[in-house]
Design a protein around this motif. Sequence first.
Motif, PDB file in Angstrom:
ATOM      1  N   GLY A  96       0.748  -1.352  -0.020  1.00  0.00           N
ATOM      2  CA  GLY A  96       0.047   0.066   0.003  1.00  0.00           C
ATOM      3  C   GLY A  96       0.858   1.143  -0.165  1.00  0.00           C
ATOM      4  O   GLY A  96       0.405   2.352   0.102  1.00  0.00           O
ATOM      5  N   LYS A  97       2.111   1.066   0.160  1.00  0.00           N
ATOM      6  CA  LYS A  97       3.070   2.335   0.088  1.00  0.00           C
ATOM      7  C   LYS A  97       2.990   2.938  -1.345  1.00  0.00           C
ATOM      8  O   LYS A  97       2.661   2.426  -2.313  1.00  0.00           O
ATOM      9  N   ARG A 120       2.258  -1.031  -6.218  1.00  0.00           N
ATOM     10  CA  ARG A 120       2.024  -0.090  -5.161  1.00  0.00           C
ATOM     11  C   ARG A 120       0.305   0.311  -5.470  1.00  0.00           C
ATOM     12  O   ARG A 120       0.393   0.927  -6.471  1.00  0.00           O
ATOM     13  N   LYS A 122      -3.152   1.637  -3.219  1.00  0.00           N
ATOM     14  CA  LYS A 122      -3.869   1.960  -1.980  1.00  0.00           C
ATOM     15  C   LYS A 122      -5.100   0.895  -1.905  1.00  0.00           C
ATOM     16  O   LYS A 122      -5.308   0.367  -0.837  1.00  0.00           O
ATOM     17  N   GLN A 124      -6.793  -1.975  -2.334  1.00  0.00           N
ATOM     18  CA  GLN A 124      -6.237  -3.553  -2.716  1.00  0.00           C
ATOM     19  C   GLN A 124      -7.312  -4.661  -2.801  1.00  0.00           C
ATOM     20  O   GLN A 124      -7.039  -5.908  -2.797  1.00  0.00           O
TER      21      GLN A 124
END
Length: 247
Positions: A96-97, A120, A122, A124
């Motif tokens: 989520g980075k 990557r 946010k 998901q």
Amino acid sequence: MPQIRLGEHTLSYQLHRVQRRSIGLVIRKEGLAVRAPAWVALSDIEAALRQKADWILQRLAEQERRNQTPHPAPITWQHGTVLPYLGDSLQLDVTGKGPRPELIEVLPETSQASPSLHLRLKAQDADHLRAAVHRWWKQAALRLFAERIALYAPRLALHALPQLHLTSARTRWGSASKRGALQTVRLNWRLLHLPIHLIDYVVVHELAHLHEMNHSPAFWRHVEAVLPDTSRRRAELKRHTVPEWGA
């Protein structure tokens, strides 16, 4: 259900009387279907089938191979999922980075390691993962196919690179067309799931069509001049159907 003898084969087929001007033949999962006008006699329909016997038997054999090919298991869209990639696999690594959705391909550090796809993202959930991976698949396919076309076009004496478009066709790996000076090659992005030597075969096949828009001996000479093992690659490709991963 009517039957007809074609060579050594006795075939049953579905006959549909419809409003059309000519006889139409369709090969389905269930077999041969014939669409014909109400006024066409059965004897004329059978004559048309005998005239197209080679085509019918070839397509039925191809359909039988597709029927016997197991469908890939549906993908579970989550961290750690294994994805098809160039005849092998690619592991999905989700984090989520990052300030925005970003796809990063990470190649293995050693020949023993499996490649992974770092995502990557946010959000998901399965829908977002699927959409993101499909975007990456298509981007990767476009890059790879452009590289292979640039490699093989000169070997086929094509002095200008054709336009490249991706397709999502369910039954065809590729196609080629010419309109004046405009030359176009369309490749199914799902080719990215196959080994590179089969991707190359499809690329060369479609590029050769820019010389010969048919499958004549002259066409195959173009293909075999670049890929001497064409028959082996062609036979291997026939064992694959256009996959439906993530569909």
